[in-house]
Design a protein around this motif. Structure first.
Motif, PDB file in Angstrom:
ATOM      1  N   ASN A 289      29.956 -19.857   1.257  1.00 36.83           N
ATOM      2  CA  ASN A 289      30.326 -20.106   2.608  1.00 36.83           C
ATOM      3  C   ASN A 289      30.440 -18.505   3.384  1.00 36.83           C
ATOM      4  O   ASN A 289      30.963 -17.832   2.563  1.00 36.83           O
ATOM      5  CB  ASN A 289      31.460 -20.796   3.181  1.00 36.83           C
TER       6      ASN A 289
ATOM      7  N   SER B 249      31.929 -20.615  10.296  1.00 35.91           N
ATOM      8  CA  SER B 249      31.467 -20.347   8.807  1.00 35.91           C
ATOM      9  C   SER B 249      30.140 -21.038   8.662  1.00 35.91           C
ATOM     10  O   SER B 249      29.713 -22.013   9.531  1.00 35.91           O
ATOM     11  CB  SER B 249      32.314 -20.817   7.761  1.00 35.91           C
TER      12      SER B 249
ATOM     13  N   GLU C 179      27.085 -22.043   5.745  1.00 33.51           N
ATOM     14  CA  GLU C 179      26.742 -22.404   4.501  1.00 33.51           C
ATOM     15  C   GLU C 179      25.523 -21.711   4.079  1.00 33.51           C
ATOM     16  O   GLU C 179      24.167 -21.654   4.671  1.00 33.51           O
ATOM     17  CB  GLU C 179      26.501 -23.831   4.119  1.00 33.51           C
TER      18      GLU C 179
ATOM     19  N   ASP D 146      22.657 -21.006   1.050  1.00 35.65           N
ATOM     20  CA  ASP D 146      21.910 -21.488  -0.162  1.00 35.65           C
ATOM     21  C   ASP D 146      21.938 -20.678  -1.330  1.00 35.65           C
ATOM     22  O   ASP D 146      21.588 -19.511  -1.226  1.00 35.65           O
ATOM     23  CB  ASP D 146      20.463 -21.908   0.126  1.00 35.65           C
TER      24      ASP D 146
END
Length: 223
Positions: free
Chosen positions: A2, A15, A17, A19
């Motif tokens: 994150n 925030s 995500e 990968d």
């Protein structure tokens, strides 16, 4: 992993995500070196050129008789050993470019993105556009994310107004998420990625890796 998304004013918003298949890989320094040198080689013009004895200007006539003068035997004035003569084995225009495997290039780019994420030199900012195309507006946004140093902005698409605004900033370069350059990305002291560009990077490079792996598996199965 994150990461925080910042506003154009430098304030924390939310925030996002990232990968791990794109931003969380081990750094492969050999592949990074390989990709950067490939880009530099492909940019070389290779225009150096010299004239051999058949191309320089001069008469083909024998300058003096073969025997009786006590001098060296001369066939013409264009001999490479004479001043104004041709060049022996001089450079000619050539193509320095070469290709590297697509899988290796993509892994090198993902290694650089992972390196920037690990070094905390990668910042994610909200999507923005500069309708006026003025440099002052873009410089004000960049100023909120650090000092005056080499910066790379990864765009979600080809935004001509943003590029127009940054044309007068010599230490700033723009990249599109699907057309990254290893040299610019690696040597950028700061990498600013638009929020949508992060999502596009996640989809583009993660999906590409899956397709390549699927293709490799299919090939092995066929064998």
């Amino acid at each position: 992993m994150n990461r925080t998304v910042y506003s154009i004013d430098g304030k924390e918003l939310r925030s996002i995500e990232l990968d791990d298949a794109v931003f969380g890989l081990p750094v492969n320094e050999d592949l990074i070196w390989y990709a950067i040198n490939n880009e530099l080689a492909n940019k070389r013009l290779g225009t150096a050129s010299t004239k051999d004895r058949g191309e320089v200007h001069g008469s083909n006539a024998k300058p003096y008789k073969q025997k009786g003068t006590g001098r060296a035997r001369r066939g013409d004035k264009k001999s490479p050993v004479l001043v104004g003569g041709g060049t022996i084995f001089g450079p000619k225009p050539r193509d320095f470019s070469y290709s590297i495997p697509k899988k290796a290039k993509r892994l090198a780019l993902k290694s650089i993105l992972s390196l920037k994420a690990q070094n905390d030199t990668l910042k994610i900012i909200e999507d923005f556009s500069i309708a006026s195309g003025k440099t002052k507006e873009l410089a004000g946004i960049i100023k909120n994310f650090g000092a005056h140093e080499r910066t790379v902005i990864i765009l979600k698409d080809d935004d001509p107004k943003v590029k127009q605004a940054g044309a007068n900033i010599p230490w700033l370069s723009f990249l599109s998420y699907n057309r990254l350059r290893a040299h610019d990305l690696f040597y950028g002291r700061r990498v600013l990625v638009l929020e949508t560009a992060v999502k596009n990077l996640n989809d583009f490079y993660a999906d590409s890796a899956k397709k390549l792996e699927a293709g490799a598996d299919n090939g092995e199965a066929a064998l």
